[in-house]
Write an enzyme that holds these catalytic residues in place. Structure first.
Site, PDB file in Angstrom:
ATOM      1  N   GLN A  14     -32.921 -31.805 -37.394  1.00 56.53           N
ATOM      2  CA  GLN A  14     -32.179 -33.045 -37.144  1.00 56.53           C
ATOM      3  C   GLN A  14     -32.149 -33.382 -35.657  1.00 56.53           C
ATOM      4  OE1 GLN A  14     -27.939 -32.890 -37.349  1.00 56.53           O
ATOM      5  NE2 GLN A  14     -27.714 -35.094 -37.671  1.00 56.53           N
ATOM      6  N   TYR A 141     -22.448 -18.589 -39.568  1.00 59.36           N
ATOM      7  CA  TYR A 141     -23.056 -19.465 -38.553  1.00 59.36           C
ATOM      8  C   TYR A 141     -22.196 -19.444 -37.283  1.00 59.36           C
ATOM      9  CZ  TYR A 141     -24.281 -24.012 -36.429  1.00 59.36           C
ATOM     10  OH  TYR A 141     -24.635 -25.018 -35.579  1.00 59.36           O
TER      11      TYR A 141
HETATM   12  N1  SER Z   1     -23.011 -29.737 -37.719  1.00 62.27           N
HETATM   13  C1  SER Z   1     -22.914 -28.320 -37.815  1.00 62.27           C
HETATM   14  C2  SER Z   1     -22.505 -27.883 -39.173  1.00 62.27           C
HETATM   15  O1  SER Z   1     -21.850 -28.646 -39.833  1.00 62.27           O
HETATM   16  C3  SER Z   1     -21.914 -27.800 -36.816  1.00 62.27           C
HETATM   17  O2  SER Z   1     -22.571 -27.293 -35.742  1.00 62.27           O
HETATM   18  O3  SER Z   1     -22.790 -26.790 -39.548  1.00 62.27           O
END
Ligand code: SER
Length: 319
Positions: A14, A141
Site C-alpha cells: 500500500q 505486529y
Molecule cells: N494500518 C496498520 C494496521 O492497521 C497500522 O500500522 O495494521
C-alpha cells in the site's frame, strides 16, 4: 555530487507502491530499485524479485547496484498477523534484522523502517498519546514494531547506523489497497461509496483512530529522510499525527457527495485491536525536530479520494 541509490523492499504494498514512484521523482528514475516477492505488471522502473528473509539476496542486490539507502516496508500487519502469531513474529523480525545487518556491513548509510500506532497498548493514554510512554502492544505486529524501534536505536547507538522511523497512523490512499490491517476500513469505505454499494464496517461507529492521507504520509517519510542528521533526536520512531475520526464521521463526510450511501456495522476481532490503540496522537517532537505539519483534514481527503476513485472506476468501465 554522489547520487544516492535507493532500494525499496515491499514495493508492491500500500505504502511501498506510492512511495517508490515518489522516490523515483526525488532521486531519479534509474536510482531507485524496487523489490518485492512478485512483479507488479503495472510497475515501471528497475525491479528485483526479493524475499527479504534471505539475507544473501538483499546483500547481492545492495552490492550489484551499490545501494546507499534502504526503505524496508515489507511486514505482516496487525489483523492478519494475529492469524499466525509465531510466523508473523519470525517474518517481521527476520526481514528487519536482515536489512539492518546488510546496512551495517555495506555502504548503505541510511535506512527507513516504518513503525506504527500498533506499538501502543492499554498503558498509554488514548488521547494525545505522547511520544515517550510505556509500550505494551497487544498484537504480534505491534510487538514486532516495538522491538524494531529498539533495534533501530541499538544499531544507531552501537554502529552509528542512521535508521529513521515513523509510527504511522492508518494510511488512506486511492492509489493502492491496504492488506490485513485494522485501519483498512477507512480505504474500503470510499471504494464502496463510489461503487454505490452499502459498506459493512468491521469496527463500531464510534471507534475513533488516528489516520493520515497518503500524500501526507509520503511527504512525512521523505521529509524525515531528508532532515539533517543532527535534527533526528528520536532514534526509536516518531509519533506522527494528521487527523482522527470514527466510522460515523467518515460516513457523514461521504454522504455530502453520496447522500444515499449506507453503512452497516458488524464489528469483528479487529474491534478488540482498535480498542487499545490511540484515538489521537501528540506529534510535537516530529513537528519540533524536523518540521512535520500535515496538510489534509477529513474533508479535503474525502473530496480527493472520491474524485480519484470515481475516475479510476470510470476508466475501468471504459476499457
Ligand atoms: N494500518 C496498520 C494496521 O492497521 C497500522 O500500522 O495494521
Amino acid at each position: 555530487m554522489n547520487e544516492d541509490i535507493i532500494l525499496v523492499i515491499g514495493s508492491n504494498g500500500q505504502l511501498g507502491s506510492v512511495l517508490t514512484r515518489e522516490l523515483q521523482k526525488v532521486h531519479g528514475y534509474d536510482n531507485v530499485i524496487a523489490s518485492d516477492l512478485y512483479v507488479d505488471p503495472c510497475f515501471s522502473g528497475i525491479f528485483e524479485i526479493l524475499d527479504a528473509t534471505h539475507i544473501a539476496d538483499i546483500q547481492s542486490i545492495v552490492k550489484q547496484y551499490s545501494v546507499t539507502q534502504i526503505y524496508h516496508l515489507a511486514a505482516i500487519l496487525s489483523a492478519k498477523g494475529e492469524e499466525k502469531p509465531l510466523s508473523t513474529w519470525n517474518l517481521n523480525i527476520k526481514m528487519m534484522l536482515n536489512v539492518f545487518e546488510v546496512a551495517r556491513l555495506s555502504i548503505v548509510n541510511k535506512v527507513f523502517f516504518p513503525s506504527s500506532i500498533a506499538v501502543f497498548g492499554d498503558k498509554a493514554p488514548l488521547e494525545h498519546t505522547p511520544q515517550s510512554v510505556y509500550l505494551n502492544p497487544a498484537t504480534v505486529y505491534g510487538i514486532s514494531k516495538a522491538a524494531g524501534e529498539n533495534w533501530a536505536q541499538y544499531y544507531h547507538a552501537n554502529y552509528g547506523l542512521d535508521i529513521r522511523s515513523i509510527r504511522y497512523p492508518g494510511v488512506i490512499g486511492h492509489q493502492s489497497m491496504p492488506g490485513g490491517g485494522t485501519t483498512d476500513y477507512a480505504v474500503d469505505i470510499y471504494h464502496s461509496a463510489v461503487k454505490q454499494q452499502t459498506y459493512t464496517c468491521f469496527l463500531s461507529a464510534e471507534t475513533r483512530l488516528p489516520m493520515i492521507f497518503m500524500n501526507d504520509a509520503i511527504r512525512a517519510t521523505i521529509e524525515l529522510m531528508q532532515a539533517p542528521k543532527e535534527n533526528i533526536k528520536t532514534r526509536t520512531a516518531y509519533n506522527l499525527g494528521a487527523m482522527s475520526f470514527d466510522p460515523s464521521e467518515i460516513t457523514a463526510e461521504i454522504k455530502h457527495f453520496y447522500p444515499d450511501f449506507q453503512v452497516d456495522y458488524q464489528p469483528d476481532s479487529r474491534q478488540l485491536i482498535a480498542n487499545k490503540w490511540p484515538k489521537s496522537i501528540d506529534d510535537s517532537e516530529a513537528r519540533n525536530d524536523w518540521g512535520w505539519k500535515p496538510e489534509y483534514n477529513l474533508r479535503m481527503m474525502t473530496t480527493e479520494m472520491l474524485e480519484k476513485l470515481k475516475e479510476k472506476y470510470n476508466n475501468i468501465k471504459l476499457k
